[in-house]
Design a protein around this motif. Structure first.
Motif, PDB file in Angstrom:
ATOM      1  N   LEU A 185      -3.945 -12.647  14.344  1.00  0.00           N
ATOM      2  CA  LEU A 185      -4.545 -11.472  14.989  1.00  0.00           C
ATOM      3  C   LEU A 185      -4.048 -10.162  14.389  1.00  0.00           C
ATOM      4  CD1 LEU A 185      -4.476 -12.551  18.755  1.00  0.00           C
ATOM      5  CD2 LEU A 185      -6.416 -12.590  17.183  1.00  0.00           C
ATOM      6  N   MET A 186      -2.931 -10.199  13.643  1.00  0.00           N
ATOM      7  CA  MET A 186      -2.365  -8.973  13.064  1.00  0.00           C
ATOM      8  C   MET A 186      -2.888  -8.681  11.663  1.00  0.00           C
ATOM      9  SD  MET A 186      -0.621  -7.696  15.440  1.00  0.00           S
ATOM     10  CE  MET A 186       0.055  -6.338  14.471  1.00  0.00           C
ATOM     11  N   LEU A 187      -3.771  -9.503  11.132  1.00  0.00           N
ATOM     12  CA  LEU A 187      -4.267  -9.278   9.772  1.00  0.00           C
ATOM     13  C   LEU A 187      -5.012  -7.949   9.605  1.00  0.00           C
ATOM     14  CD1 LEU A 187      -5.467 -12.839   8.689  1.00  0.00           C
ATOM     15  CD2 LEU A 187      -3.393 -11.615   8.014  1.00  0.00           C
ATOM     16  N   PRO A 188      -5.767  -7.468  10.615  1.00  0.00           N
ATOM     17  CA  PRO A 188      -6.423  -6.157  10.435  1.00  0.00           C
ATOM     18  C   PRO A 188      -5.456  -4.997  10.188  1.00  0.00           C
ATOM     19  CG  PRO A 188      -7.437  -7.356  12.249  1.00  0.00           C
ATOM     20  CD  PRO A 188      -6.216  -8.132  11.854  1.00  0.00           C
ATOM     21  N   ALA A 189      -4.176  -5.192  10.462  1.00  0.00           N
ATOM     22  CA  ALA A 189      -3.199  -4.124  10.219  1.00  0.00           C
ATOM     23  C   ALA A 189      -3.083  -3.786   8.736  1.00  0.00           C
ATOM     24  CB  ALA A 189      -1.830  -4.530  10.769  1.00  0.00           C
ATOM     25  N   TRP A 190      -3.631  -4.627   7.865  1.00  0.00           N
ATOM     26  CA  TRP A 190      -3.610  -4.355   6.422  1.00  0.00           C
ATOM     27  C   TRP A 190      -4.208  -2.986   6.106  1.00  0.00           C
ATOM     28  CZ3 TRP A 190      -2.017  -6.228   1.723  1.00  0.00           C
ATOM     29  CH2 TRP A 190      -2.667  -5.739   0.589  1.00  0.00           C
ATOM     30  N   TRP A 191      -5.259  -2.609   6.846  1.00  0.00           N
ATOM     31  CA  TRP A 191      -5.958  -1.365   6.548  1.00  0.00           C
ATOM     32  C   TRP A 191      -5.257  -0.136   7.131  1.00  0.00           C
ATOM     33  CZ3 TRP A 191      -8.484  -5.986   7.199  1.00  0.00           C
ATOM     34  CH2 TRP A 191      -9.294  -6.391   6.137  1.00  0.00           C
ATOM     35  N   PHE A 192      -4.182  -0.340   7.853  1.00  0.00           N
ATOM     36  CA  PHE A 192      -3.432   0.796   8.389  1.00  0.00           C
ATOM     37  C   PHE A 192      -2.073   0.952   7.721  1.00  0.00           C
ATOM     38  CE2 PHE A 192      -0.313   2.619  11.307  1.00  0.00           C
ATOM     39  CZ  PHE A 192      -0.920   3.844  11.589  1.00  0.00           C
ATOM     40  N   ILE A 193      -1.414  -0.152   7.428  1.00  0.00           N
ATOM     41  CA  ILE A 193      -0.061  -0.099   6.870  1.00  0.00           C
ATOM     42  C   ILE A 193      -0.122   0.267   5.394  1.00  0.00           C
ATOM     43  CG2 ILE A 193       2.021  -1.434   6.366  1.00  0.00           C
ATOM     44  CD1 ILE A 193       1.421  -3.150   8.793  1.00  0.00           C
ATOM     45  N   PRO A 194       0.549   1.352   4.975  1.00  0.00           N
ATOM     46  CA  PRO A 194       0.569   1.719   3.559  1.00  0.00           C
ATOM     47  C   PRO A 194       1.712   1.022   2.823  1.00  0.00           C
ATOM     48  CG  PRO A 194       1.679   3.405   4.811  1.00  0.00           C
ATOM     49  CD  PRO A 194       1.239   2.356   5.815  1.00  0.00           C
ATOM     50  N   GLU A 195       1.675   1.109   1.516  1.00  0.00           N
ATOM     51  CA  GLU A 195       2.810   0.646   0.730  1.00  0.00           C
ATOM     52  C   GLU A 195       3.998   1.578   0.978  1.00  0.00           C
ATOM     53  OE1 GLU A 195       5.013  -1.348  -0.560  1.00  0.00           O
ATOM     54  OE2 GLU A 195       3.416  -2.241  -1.776  1.00  0.00           O
ATOM     55  N   SER A 196       5.200   1.073   0.759  1.00  0.00           N
ATOM     56  CA  SER A 196       6.393   1.906   0.901  1.00  0.00           C
ATOM     57  C   SER A 196       6.368   3.024  -0.135  1.00  0.00           C
ATOM     58  CB  SER A 196       7.653   1.055   0.714  1.00  0.00           C
ATOM     59  OG  SER A 196       8.795   1.875   0.589  1.00  0.00           O
ATOM     60  N   ALA A 197       6.324   4.275   0.344  1.00  0.00           N
ATOM     61  CA  ALA A 197       6.290   5.414  -0.575  1.00  0.00           C
ATOM     62  C   ALA A 197       7.568   5.500  -1.396  1.00  0.00           C
ATOM     63  CB  ALA A 197       6.078   6.708   0.220  1.00  0.00           C
ATOM     64  N   ARG A 198       8.695   5.145  -0.791  1.00  0.00           N
ATOM     65  CA  ARG A 198       9.961   5.178  -1.530  1.00  0.00           C
ATOM     66  C   ARG A 198       9.931   4.177  -2.678  1.00  0.00           C
ATOM     67  NH1 ARG A 198      15.029   7.132   0.060  1.00  0.00           N
ATOM     68  NH2 ARG A 198      14.340   7.317   2.221  1.00  0.00           N
ATOM     69  N   TRP A 199       9.353   3.006  -2.445  1.00  0.00           N
ATOM     70  CA  TRP A 199       9.246   2.007  -3.512  1.00  0.00           C
ATOM     71  C   TRP A 199       8.333   2.517  -4.620  1.00  0.00           C
ATOM     72  CZ3 TRP A 199       4.954  -0.675  -5.361  1.00  0.00           C
ATOM     73  CH2 TRP A 199       5.231  -1.685  -6.289  1.00  0.00           C
ATOM     74  N   LEU A 200       7.228   3.149  -4.254  1.00  0.00           N
ATOM     75  CA  LEU A 200       6.313   3.683  -5.254  1.00  0.00           C
ATOM     76  C   LEU A 200       7.006   4.708  -6.146  1.00  0.00           C
ATOM     77  CD1 LEU A 200       3.093   4.125  -3.076  1.00  0.00           C
ATOM     78  CD2 LEU A 200       3.431   2.450  -4.910  1.00  0.00           C
ATOM     79  N   VAL A 201       7.810   5.584  -5.549  1.00  0.00           N
ATOM     80  CA  VAL A 201       8.541   6.578  -6.332  1.00  0.00           C
ATOM     81  C   VAL A 201       9.510   5.897  -7.288  1.00  0.00           C
ATOM     82  CG1 VAL A 201      10.221   8.459  -6.203  1.00  0.00           C
ATOM     83  CG2 VAL A 201       8.295   8.401  -4.611  1.00  0.00           C
ATOM     84  N   SER A 202      10.185   4.855  -6.802  1.00  0.00           N
ATOM     85  CA  SER A 202      11.164   4.157  -7.645  1.00  0.00           C
ATOM     86  C   SER A 202      10.497   3.466  -8.826  1.00  0.00           C
ATOM     87  CB  SER A 202      11.955   3.143  -6.823  1.00  0.00           C
ATOM     88  OG  SER A 202      11.169   1.998  -6.521  1.00  0.00           O
ATOM     89  N   ARG A 203       9.185   3.186  -8.716  1.00  0.00           N
ATOM     90  CA  ARG A 203       8.460   2.536  -9.811  1.00  0.00           C
ATOM     91  C   ARG A 203       7.696   3.544 -10.668  1.00  0.00           C
ATOM     92  NH1 ARG A 203      11.045  -2.081  -9.752  1.00  0.00           N
ATOM     93  NH2 ARG A 203       9.356  -3.241 -10.749  1.00  0.00           N
ATOM     94  N   GLY A 204       7.910   4.838 -10.416  1.00  0.00           N
ATOM     95  CA  GLY A 204       7.236   5.856 -11.205  1.00  0.00           C
ATOM     96  C   GLY A 204       5.819   6.161 -10.767  1.00  0.00           C
ATOM     97  N   ARG A 205       5.355   5.601  -9.671  1.00  0.00           N
ATOM     98  CA  ARG A 205       3.984   5.819  -9.174  1.00  0.00           C
ATOM     99  C   ARG A 205       4.002   6.965  -8.162  1.00  0.00           C
ATOM    100  NH1 ARG A 205       2.622  -0.380  -7.778  1.00  0.00           N
ATOM    101  NH2 ARG A 205       0.827   0.574  -6.712  1.00  0.00           N
ATOM    102  N   VAL A 206       4.342   8.141  -8.651  1.00  0.00           N
ATOM    103  CA  VAL A 206       4.588   9.288  -7.780  1.00  0.00           C
ATOM    104  C   VAL A 206       3.303   9.799  -7.140  1.00  0.00           C
ATOM    105  CG1 VAL A 206       5.591  11.598  -7.684  1.00  0.00           C
ATOM    106  CG2 VAL A 206       6.586   9.873  -9.184  1.00  0.00           C
ATOM    107  N   GLU A 207       2.177   9.774  -7.875  1.00  0.00           N
ATOM    108  CA  GLU A 207       0.927  10.263  -7.322  1.00  0.00           C
ATOM    109  C   GLU A 207       0.521   9.445  -6.098  1.00  0.00           C
ATOM    110  OE1 GLU A 207      -2.326  10.903  -9.893  1.00  0.00           O
ATOM    111  OE2 GLU A 207      -1.147  11.834 -11.487  1.00  0.00           O
TER     112      GLU A 207
END
Length: 601
Positions: free
Chosen positions: A249-271
């Motif tokens: 029942l929690m699968l629809p949460a995919w469209w609300f939960i974003p990726e970790s912004a801190r992880w994105l920054v650590s991988r150089g995906r700043v935009e």
């Protein structure tokens, strides 16, 4: 500006963050605990049990009786041979299965697959295989989440946990059951690790203690509701079906939960990270800087001096820049009659150029792994100490959880009581971490847990004159569980603070491996009570006391930024027990100089 500054500007606990925090806790804290603590009832052995008599005979006719401390008991594993319709004096092993005396009609894998007597060890093996699955999941999910992101691995694990639980509920023999239970453990750890790391990466340092403690309370709530659900669904197959369907029942949460912004920054995906922060600002009705969250100077967030766009305005796709200090002088005089920019102009007019990613950029993504821990002596020592502490937690926590089913009294009440103390323990852990810090709180709490394990082992069920004192045993075990729960709350906050961002998830997964190794051997440690009833809990106590001493050598991380690199971990160093004043002063100066850089992330 720095990432933590952006989080502070967004308010840490804004509307968006609170909603995301609740959803992640439901998925990663409550759902996983329903399976983890549910293992007590899945593998529960109702007692007493005895051989099923042949058709037309009764138990008192075909099962031998023996005295146990003056009380007549039926033999659990033997019966009289019935030949030509007559009961003989010859004894054999059970021929027609077993009958179990239950209080509430309990059914478990033990009753379904007759895992008693010669096959009793298979019940312990099944629990260990479940923990082995969690161990493998710790290694695999941590590495995958650091490479491919927290969000996709978390949702793959959510689907895998649901399907594995359904497979368990439909298992037709022991071997099919243990395969699915192994897979359940594998996916559960990925779900738990990714969710916890995403939660901790949402907040600035001063809010992580609070966030981690509330997260721990959610885990306590998950533990508490296990007993009522198991009481309402005493058949373990029905229990697994319900828990698995809830996960889906929690699968629809995919469209609300974003990726970790801190992880994105650590991988150089700043935009991508900046778009997430902008989305949060829009949701919370917070003005967005005209340039970028991750490259704006701190003063650009001041409402008095920064031109802001409205939430309805779309950000320019090319608005990700790295600020360059403005020139100190102008060619002509200012309107104030002085050369150079005015105070207002110098704080808002900034020249820009395209953003340059931080050190942990895309060029170095593939180079980071758990092996990075061995590049730093400080990081390695801290990792080994944390690994041992996690091993002790896994051994003692799961040992006490399984031991609760062996305590005198109602199994549902005993499990409920030992889980109920977890919620106040998490509250106490929050204030102790905030007032005392992580290191001392960890050392004291795990030592107290060890002392009460030893005391519980030394208390008999009754006195020499026959007076029942089993309530004292339950009380001591409850206090030990209370202290151990404080330790768990600390470890979930403390562990992420000791690893740099680009290996944080794999570091947590590796530490969790030690806990799962402890969980694997816990059932067999309890099995030692066949040789001495004092042995298991004394082993738990000694292990805990050693952990209490070693934890004093960890660094204190209260109110400090999450380390972004191995150099940050080096600056954390060890505790004051093995650090000189000069070293601590140098660390402080180094951190201060890093914060002063205008392009820090």
């Amino acid at each position: 500006m720095e990432f933590d500054q952006a989080l502070r500007y967004l308010g840490n606990f804004g509307r968006y963050q609170i909603l995301l925090y609740l959803i992640l806790n439901i998925i990663a804290s409550i759902f996983t605990r329903l399976q983890l603590i549910g293992m007590v009832f899945v593998s529960y052995t109702p007692k007493p049990y005895y051989c099923t008599p042949p058709e037309g005979f009764f138990v008192n006719e075909t099962v031998p009786v023996f005295l146990d401390q003056g009380t007549e008991m039926y033999d659990s594993c033997h019966m009289y041979v019935v030949q030509d319709g007559e009961v003989t004096e010859n004894v054999t092993r059970c021929q027609f299965g077993w009958d179990f005396e239950t209080v509430h009609g309990e059914q478990s894998v033990v009753t379904d697959f007759d895992l008693v007597c010669d096959d009793a060890i298979l019940a312990k093996v099944s629990v260990s295989l479940f923990m082995t699955g969690i161990l493998v999941g710790s290694v695999t999910s941590g590495q995958l989440a650091d490479i491919y992101g927290r969000k996709p691995i978390m949702f793959i694990s959510l689907i895998g946990e649901a399907l594995s639980g359904l497979g368990m509920a439909l298992a037709w023999n022991y071997y099919v059951f243990v395969i699915f239970w192994f897979l359940l453990g594998f996916f559960e750890q990925g779900l738990m690790n990714c969710g916890i790391v995403m939660i901790m990466e949402m907040f600035a340092p001063e809010k992580r203690t609070f966030a981690g403690s509330i997260c721990a309370i959610f885990r306590g709530i998950g533990d508490i509701i296990v007993s009522p659900i198991a009481y309402g669904l005493p058949n373990w197959r029905h229990y697994e079906l319900l828990v698995s369907l809830i996960c889906l029942l929690m699968l629809p949460a995919w469209w609300f939960i974003p990726e970790s912004a801190r992880w994105l920054v650590s991988r150089g995906r700043v935009e991508e990270a900046d778009k997430i922060l902008t989305k949060i600002a829009d949701f919370n009705n917070i003005p967005v800087p005209t340039s970028s969250f991750l490259t704006s100077r701190p003063q650009e967030l001041s409402e008095e001096v920064v031109p802001l766009r409205t939430p309805q305005q779309q950000p320019d796709k090319d608005a990700i820049y790295k600020p360059v200090p403005a020139p100190r002088k102008q060619l002509g005089p200012s309107r104030h009659g002085h050369h150079g920019l005015s105070g207002h102009q110098s704080s808002t007019k900034i020249a820009h150029q395209k953003f340059i990613p931080p050190a942990s950029s895309a060029q170095s993504i593939e180079k980071h792994s758990l092996l990075d821990i061995f590049k730093s002596r400080v990081l390695l020592v801290n990792f080994l100490i944390m690994g041992y502490c996690w091993f002790v937690i896994g051994t003692v926590y799961f040992g006490l959880s399984l031991y609760s089913a062996e305590l005198t009294g109602n199994v549902y009440f005993n499990v409920f009581l030992l889980c109920l103390v977890e919620v106040p323990a998490y509250v106490v852990a929050y204030f102790m971490m905030r007032w005392i810090g992580r290191r001392i709180t960890l050392s004291v709490s795990i030592s107290i847990a060890g002392v009460f394990c030893v005391l519980t082992a030394c208390v008999p069920d009754e006195t020499s004159d026959g007076k029942d004192i089993s309530a004292l045993e339950v009380t001591l075990a409850t206090i030990g569980k209370f202290s151990l729960t404080i330790v768990i709350a600390i470890m979930y906050v403390f562990s992420p603070e000791l690893f740099p961002t680009y290996i944080r998830n794999v570091g947590i997964g590796a530490c969790s491996c030690f806990a799962r190794i402890g969980g694997i051997i816990a059932p067999f440690v309890l099995h030692l009570n066949k040789f001495s009833e004092y042995l298991p809990l004394n082993i738990f106590g000694i292990l805990s006391l050693i952990a209490g001493i070693l934890s004093l050598y960890l660094p204190e991380t209260r109110n400090k930024p999450l380390p972004e690199s191995i150099q940050d971990c080096e600056r954390q160093g060890h505790s004051s027990l093995c650090s000189s004043k000069r070293h601590r002063l140098e660390s402080f100066n180094s951190q201060s100089s890093d914060k002063a850089k205008p392009d820090a992330i």
